[in-house]
Motif scaffolding. Structure first.
Motif, PDB file in Angstrom:
ATOM      1  N   HIS A  59     -12.001  25.235 -11.199  1.00  0.00           N
ATOM      2  CA  HIS A  59     -11.462  24.741 -11.514  1.00  0.00           C
ATOM      3  C   HIS A  59     -10.228  24.277 -11.743  1.00  0.00           C
ATOM      4  CE1 HIS A  59      -9.417  24.998 -16.612  1.00  0.00           C
ATOM      5  NE2 HIS A  59     -10.451  24.276 -16.276  1.00  0.00           N
ATOM      6  N   ALA A  60     -10.316  23.303 -10.573  1.00  0.00           N
ATOM      7  CA  ALA A  60      -9.219  22.943 -10.171  1.00  0.00           C
ATOM      8  C   ALA A  60      -8.480  21.564 -11.176  1.00  0.00           C
ATOM      9  CB  ALA A  60      -9.603  22.278  -9.093  1.00  0.00           C
ATOM     10  N   ALA A  61      -7.454  20.985 -11.262  1.00  0.00           N
ATOM     11  CA  ALA A  61      -7.167  20.166 -12.004  1.00  0.00           C
ATOM     12  C   ALA A  61      -7.828  18.603 -12.001  1.00  0.00           C
ATOM     13  CB  ALA A  61      -5.463  19.853 -12.460  1.00  0.00           C
ATOM     14  N   ASN A  62      -7.820  18.970 -10.461  1.00  0.00           N
ATOM     15  CA  ASN A  62      -8.213  17.099  -9.706  1.00  0.00           C
ATOM     16  C   ASN A  62      -8.852  17.609  -9.156  1.00  0.00           C
ATOM     17  OD1 ASN A  62      -8.137  14.673  -9.010  1.00  0.00           O
ATOM     18  ND2 ASN A  62      -5.943  14.618  -9.099  1.00  0.00           N
ATOM     19  N   PRO A  63      -9.986  16.271  -9.149  1.00  0.00           N
ATOM     20  CA  PRO A  63     -11.084  16.702  -7.516  1.00  0.00           C
ATOM     21  C   PRO A  63     -10.485  16.650  -6.370  1.00  0.00           C
ATOM     22  CG  PRO A  63     -11.426  15.469  -9.730  1.00  0.00           C
ATOM     23  CD  PRO A  63     -10.681  16.086 -10.024  1.00  0.00           C
ATOM     24  N   LYS A  64      -9.262  15.650  -5.984  1.00  0.00           N
ATOM     25  CA  LYS A  64      -8.901  15.659  -5.444  1.00  0.00           C
ATOM     26  C   LYS A  64      -8.403  16.393  -4.314  1.00  0.00           C
ATOM     27  CE  LYS A  64      -8.623  10.272  -5.094  1.00  0.00           C
ATOM     28  NZ  LYS A  64      -9.811  10.014  -5.334  1.00  0.00           N
ATOM     29  N   GLU A  65      -7.857  17.553  -5.236  1.00  0.00           N
ATOM     30  CA  GLU A  65      -6.785  18.880  -4.523  1.00  0.00           C
ATOM     31  C   GLU A  65      -8.269  19.624  -3.994  1.00  0.00           C
ATOM     32  OE1 GLU A  65      -3.808  20.238  -7.868  1.00  0.00           O
ATOM     33  OE2 GLU A  65      -6.246  20.575  -8.007  1.00  0.00           O
ATOM     34  N   VAL A  66      -9.636  19.212  -3.605  1.00  0.00           N
ATOM     35  CA  VAL A  66     -10.407  20.398  -3.480  1.00  0.00           C
ATOM     36  C   VAL A  66     -11.388  18.958  -1.984  1.00  0.00           C
ATOM     37  CG1 VAL A  66     -13.352  20.743  -2.557  1.00  0.00           C
ATOM     38  CG2 VAL A  66     -11.758  21.060  -4.873  1.00  0.00           C
ATOM     39  N   VAL A  67     -11.067  19.305  -1.266  1.00  0.00           N
ATOM     40  CA  VAL A  67     -10.776  19.547   0.463  1.00  0.00           C
ATOM     41  C   VAL A  67     -12.455  19.848   1.071  1.00  0.00           C
ATOM     42  CG1 VAL A  67     -10.049  18.568   3.054  1.00  0.00           C
ATOM     43  CG2 VAL A  67      -8.823  18.447   0.842  1.00  0.00           C
ATOM     44  N   PHE A  68     -13.098  18.665   1.801  1.00  0.00           N
ATOM     45  CA  PHE A  68     -14.665  19.719   2.378  1.00  0.00           C
ATOM     46  C   PHE A  68     -14.898  20.033   3.644  1.00  0.00           C
ATOM     47  CE2 PHE A  68     -16.927  16.720  -1.185  1.00  0.00           C
ATOM     48  CZ  PHE A  68     -16.713  18.703  -2.121  1.00  0.00           C
ATOM     49  N   THR A  69     -14.902  21.319   3.859  1.00  0.00           N
ATOM     50  CA  THR A  69     -14.844  21.894   5.018  1.00  0.00           C
ATOM     51  C   THR A  69     -16.147  22.153   6.034  1.00  0.00           C
ATOM     52  OG1 THR A  69     -14.437  24.082   5.078  1.00  0.00           O
ATOM     53  CG2 THR A  69     -12.335  22.793   4.417  1.00  0.00           C
ATOM     54  N   SER A  70     -16.359  22.631   6.752  1.00  0.00           N
ATOM     55  CA  SER A  70     -17.628  23.096   8.072  1.00  0.00           C
ATOM     56  C   SER A  70     -17.513  24.277   7.249  1.00  0.00           C
ATOM     57  CB  SER A  70     -16.761  23.113   9.495  1.00  0.00           C
ATOM     58  OG  SER A  70     -16.056  24.023   9.744  1.00  0.00           O
ATOM     59  N   GLY A  71     -17.284  25.393   6.687  1.00  0.00           N
ATOM     60  CA  GLY A  71     -16.515  26.868   5.669  1.00  0.00           C
ATOM     61  C   GLY A  71     -15.439  27.840   5.606  1.00  0.00           C
ATOM     62  N   GLY A  72     -16.116  28.877   5.681  1.00  0.00           N
ATOM     63  CA  GLY A  72     -14.485  29.511   4.960  1.00  0.00           C
ATOM     64  C   GLY A  72     -13.794  29.349   5.896  1.00  0.00           C
ATOM     65  N   TRP A 222      -0.049  20.779   7.529  1.00  0.00           N
ATOM     66  CA  TRP A 222      -1.168  19.367   8.162  1.00  0.00           C
ATOM     67  C   TRP A 222      -2.343  19.563   8.272  1.00  0.00           C
ATOM     68  CZ3 TRP A 222       1.785  20.122  13.122  1.00  0.00           C
ATOM     69  CH2 TRP A 222       3.167  19.972  12.726  1.00  0.00           C
ATOM     70  N   PRO A 223      -2.888  18.347   8.033  1.00  0.00           N
ATOM     71  CA  PRO A 223      -4.356  18.793   8.678  1.00  0.00           C
ATOM     72  C   PRO A 223      -4.470  19.912   9.758  1.00  0.00           C
ATOM     73  CG  PRO A 223      -3.451  16.021   8.868  1.00  0.00           C
ATOM     74  CD  PRO A 223      -2.456  17.387   8.643  1.00  0.00           C
ATOM     75  N   LEU A 224      -6.051  20.268   9.987  1.00  0.00           N
ATOM     76  CA  LEU A 224      -6.203  20.678  11.123  1.00  0.00           C
ATOM     77  C   LEU A 224      -7.137  19.873  12.447  1.00  0.00           C
ATOM     78  CD1 LEU A 224      -6.885  24.056  11.897  1.00  0.00           C
ATOM     79  CD2 LEU A 224      -8.769  23.915  11.720  1.00  0.00           C
ATOM     80  N   LEU A 225      -8.076  18.599  11.989  1.00  0.00           N
ATOM     81  CA  LEU A 225      -8.120  17.890  12.341  1.00  0.00           C
ATOM     82  C   LEU A 225      -7.874  17.032  11.995  1.00  0.00           C
ATOM     83  CD1 LEU A 225     -12.201  19.216  11.471  1.00  0.00           C
ATOM     84  CD2 LEU A 225     -10.414  20.011  13.137  1.00  0.00           C
ATOM     85  N   ASP A 226      -7.431  15.844  13.358  1.00  0.00           N
ATOM     86  CA  ASP A 226      -6.670  14.640  13.600  1.00  0.00           C
ATOM     87  C   ASP A 226      -7.903  14.120  14.004  1.00  0.00           C
ATOM     88  OD1 ASP A 226      -3.644  15.317  12.597  1.00  0.00           O
ATOM     89  OD2 ASP A 226      -3.577  16.180  14.578  1.00  0.00           O
ATOM     90  N   GLY A 227      -7.657  12.324  13.261  1.00  0.00           N
ATOM     91  CA  GLY A 227      -8.290  11.691  13.429  1.00  0.00           C
ATOM     92  C   GLY A 227      -8.306  10.238  12.320  1.00  0.00           C
ATOM     93  N   GLY A 228      -9.956  10.418  11.532  1.00  0.00           N
ATOM     94  CA  GLY A 228      -9.218   9.112  10.681  1.00  0.00           C
ATOM     95  C   GLY A 228      -9.163   9.979   9.815  1.00  0.00           C
ATOM     96  N   THR A 229      -9.248   9.410   8.139  1.00  0.00           N
ATOM     97  CA  THR A 229      -8.535   9.354   7.344  1.00  0.00           C
ATOM     98  C   THR A 229      -9.161  10.007   6.177  1.00  0.00           C
ATOM     99  OG1 THR A 229      -9.038   6.573   6.350  1.00  0.00           O
ATOM    100  CG2 THR A 229      -6.703   7.331   7.216  1.00  0.00           C
ATOM    101  N   GLN A 230     -10.082  10.831   6.206  1.00  0.00           N
ATOM    102  CA  GLN A 230     -11.605  11.465   5.735  1.00  0.00           C
ATOM    103  C   GLN A 230     -10.231  12.218   4.454  1.00  0.00           C
ATOM    104  OE1 GLN A 230     -11.802  10.681   8.732  1.00  0.00           O
ATOM    105  NE2 GLN A 230     -13.695   9.587   9.272  1.00  0.00           N
ATOM    106  N   ASN A 232      -8.868  12.356   1.624  1.00  0.00           N
ATOM    107  CA  ASN A 232      -7.389  12.039   1.626  1.00  0.00           C
ATOM    108  C   ASN A 232      -6.557  12.385   2.865  1.00  0.00           C
ATOM    109  OD1 ASN A 232      -8.196  11.005  -1.447  1.00  0.00           O
ATOM    110  ND2 ASN A 232      -8.961  12.936  -1.799  1.00  0.00           N
ATOM    111  N   ASN A 233      -6.611  11.858   3.459  1.00  0.00           N
ATOM    112  CA  ASN A 233      -5.716  12.243   4.891  1.00  0.00           C
ATOM    113  C   ASN A 233      -5.769  14.053   5.416  1.00  0.00           C
ATOM    114  OD1 ASN A 233      -5.186   9.715   6.643  1.00  0.00           O
ATOM    115  ND2 ASN A 233      -4.018   9.646   4.605  1.00  0.00           N
ATOM    116  N   LYS A 234      -7.124  14.589   4.825  1.00  0.00           N
ATOM    117  CA  LYS A 234      -5.813  15.425   5.320  1.00  0.00           C
ATOM    118  C   LYS A 234      -8.024  16.584   5.607  1.00  0.00           C
ATOM    119  CE  LYS A 234      -4.029  16.994   0.762  1.00  0.00           C
ATOM    120  NZ  LYS A 234      -4.325  16.064  -0.356  1.00  0.00           N
ATOM    121  N   ARG A 235      -8.893  15.575   6.121  1.00  0.00           N
ATOM    122  CA  ARG A 235      -9.551  16.395   6.967  1.00  0.00           C
ATOM    123  C   ARG A 235     -10.300  15.273   8.477  1.00  0.00           C
ATOM    124  NH1 ARG A 235     -15.481  17.471   8.785  1.00  0.00           N
ATOM    125  NH2 ARG A 235     -15.037  20.099   9.611  1.00  0.00           N
TER     126      ARG A 235
END
Lengths: 387, 170
Positions: A59-72, A222-230, A232-235
């Motif tokens: 129930h996030a207000a905006n889908p952009k608030e979800v960042v996909f990661t490699s797991g928990g 901050w992002p944990l992984l730096d690199g591209g802009t995937q 929304n610049n968070k991962r």
């Protein structure tokens, strides 16, 4: 011999629909969602559609608030380290609890080595954090509070809304590790009031190796992984689209079936707990009333958990143990000692986690096998005094 | 994780039980370390006529107890004194490295049982064994590093000898 899985917290099977969606995703051979040509845009559309589906589960207000990661684990590391590193202007203090997962504990331990300060709160006998303790621990230097939504060893659900009210008032960022909750119990990030929330697809019958981090808009991290802009610049890094498609399918089904699943799991859990006295004695249930519907923590006195786990394995049952002997560290579980169990009782603790693929017959078979194993091991044990 | 010999002794432990009026009893370990082992001896003509064990512990601890009793049974007291933890681990064809400390309990318990036998024979029986109460929270007791066997204070978080962390908690 078919194995009855009573260790769903270690691994949930993939739903058949999830498998199908992932196989179709492999067949589709998607391009990179970041590419601007048509092939890339087709992949980006699938990615964003998946994000909407996953965002709906929490129930996030905006889908952009979800960042996909490699797991928990990545989500938690991202939340804890990302917030701490991004907010050093304000301070260097973090508040956690004594029963957090190692992903949190080891993240803050690493930060401690870099000069950050950590306060770790005690829990009560039910494994519950007292919100007043959180309020008392927060100082002007505090930038993050990280308290898990539910505990992976006792199943205890924490008073997250109350803690969020405190952090909001004190203007401190609040992260909750909800890896064992999302898709298992209803989670609404808006009503919980958290700033960050970690979750993983496998907890709701999606694939391993994919998870999500909810980051409320405006949260400084901050992002944990730096690199591209995937993301929304968070991962940075090309997205694991096959896994994400699997996660989205699992999220869609979990959202539809959550009440039904919860009711079913609660029924199996009650059947197990209520029937136990007919099979064994001298045990402790460490799981309180307000807990995950799929988890039972059971301490079997006078015997040791790894032996129980190995003998149950011979009987075709997969369970998890919190015994020190079965852990790499050979130390009793920090969670079980925190709720006040003795070392010996902590040694004999099983974590039984049920899944929607379990049946009542599985529970009955488990009880019979447990009775046999407990008797065998107590007959060997010098601690067990026969009545 | 465990080899076939270890699993066989774990699944079908030999010589489990108590010997009433034993000639010697040895008890080692405590639940903080994760294992407790009690060895009972019946001695005739300076030879171990019967040996039994009780163990609280992991698969490895149970297998070690079982194998130890198999090795010691029928041996003379002087032969039994020479049994080492390594002999037990070797007879089991190896244990996972972090479980080697389990094998240390076996021979230690046997040697304590022999000591007990010899004290009794010399007419100075030791004080009755005090079984550790496991219900209460134990805050003291010695442990050994699971990796290199150096003795550590309970609560040690790091083994200086082998430079390994011993804690999972904060």
């Amino acid at each position: 011999m078919p194995i009855i899985n009573l260790d769903h917290i270690s691994s949930n099977p993939l739903m058949p629909e999830v498998k199908e969606a992932m196989i179709a995703a492999i067949a589709a051979d998607y391009h990179n969602p970041s590419s601007q040509h048509r092939a890339g845009e087709a992949a980006a559309a699938v990615l964003e559609q998946s994000r909407e589906t996953v965002a709906a589960l929490i129930h996030a207000a905006n889908p952009k608030e979800v960042v996909f990661t490699s797991g928990g684990t990545e989500s938690v590391n991202h939340a804890v380290k990302g917030v701490m590193l991004a907010n050093t202007k304000k301070g260097r203090h973090v508040v956690i609890s004594n029963i957090e997962h190692n992903a949190v504990i080891r993240s803050v331990r690493r930060l401690k080595g870099l000069g950050y300060q950590v306060t770790s709160l005690d829990v009560d006998a039910k494994g519950c954090v007292n919100p007043a303790d959180v309020a008392a621990a927060i100082t002007d230097e505090t930038i993050l509070v990280s308290i898990m939504h539910s505990n992976n060893e006792t199943g205890t659900i924490q008073p997250i809304e109350e803690i969020a009210e405190i952090t909001r008032k004190k203007k401190v960022i609040f992260h909750t590790d909800a890896v064992d909750s999302v898709g298992v119990v209803p989670i609404d990030v808006q009503s919980l009031g958290v700033d960050l929330l970690s979750f993983a697809a496998n907890s709701f019958y999606g694939p391993t190796g994919v998870g999500g981090l909810y980051i409320r808009q405006g949260t400084n991290v901050w992002p944990l992984l730096d690199g591209g802009t995937q993301e929304n610049n968070k991962r940075a890094g090309a997205e694991n689209l096959i896994g994400i498609i699997g996660m989205a399918k699992a999220a869609e089904i979990a959202r539809q079936k959550l009440p039904e699943r919860m009711a079913y799991l609660k029924r199996l859990k009650s059947r197990l707990i209520n029937a136990l006295p007919g099979y064994i004695d001298d045990y402790i249930i460490n799981t309180p009333e307000n807990s995950l519907p799929n988890l039972v923590s059971l301490s079997l006195r006078y015997i040791e958990g790894e032996s129980v786990m190995l003998m149950l394995d011979d009987e075709g049952m997969a369970v998890s143990t919190r015994s020190a002997c079965a852990s790499g560290s050979l130390r009793a579980s920090h969670v079980l000692l925190s709720i006040g169990l003795s070392h010996a009782d902590a040694q004999g603790t099983l974590v039984i986690t049920l899944g929607i693929d379990n049946t009542e017959a599985d529970i009955d078979a488990f009880l019979k096998a447990l009775q046999k194993v407990v008797k065998t091991l107590r007959d060997i044990s010098p601690l067990y005094q026969k009545a | 994780m465990y080899n076939k010999v270890v699993m066989d002794h774990f699944r079908n432990p030999r010589n489990v039980g108590v010997i009433e009026n034993a000639d010697g009893v040895g008890e080692v370990g405590n639940p903080i370390c994760g294992d407790m082992m009690t060895i009972y001896l019946k001695v005739k003509d300076e030879r171990i006529e019967d040996i039994k064990f009780q163990t609280f512990g992991c698969g490895s601890a149970i297998a070690v107890s079982s194998m130890l009793t198999e090795i010691a049974r029928g041996k003379s007291i002087s032969e039994a004194k020479k049994i080492t933890n390594q002999d037990v681990a070797n007879a089991l064809e190896g244990l996972p490295k972090n479980k080697l400390h389990c094998s240390n309990l076996g021979a230690d318990a046997l040697h304590l049982a022999i000591e007990d036998y010899e004290s009794k024979k010399a007419g100075k029986p030791r004080s009755p064994l005090k079984r550790k109460e496991t219900h209460e929270h134990q805050t003291e007791g010695k442990c050994h590093c699971p990796y290199c066997d150096v003795e550590l204070e309970e609560g040690a978080q790091f083994c200086e000898a082998c430079q390994r962390s011993l804690v999972e908690e904060h």
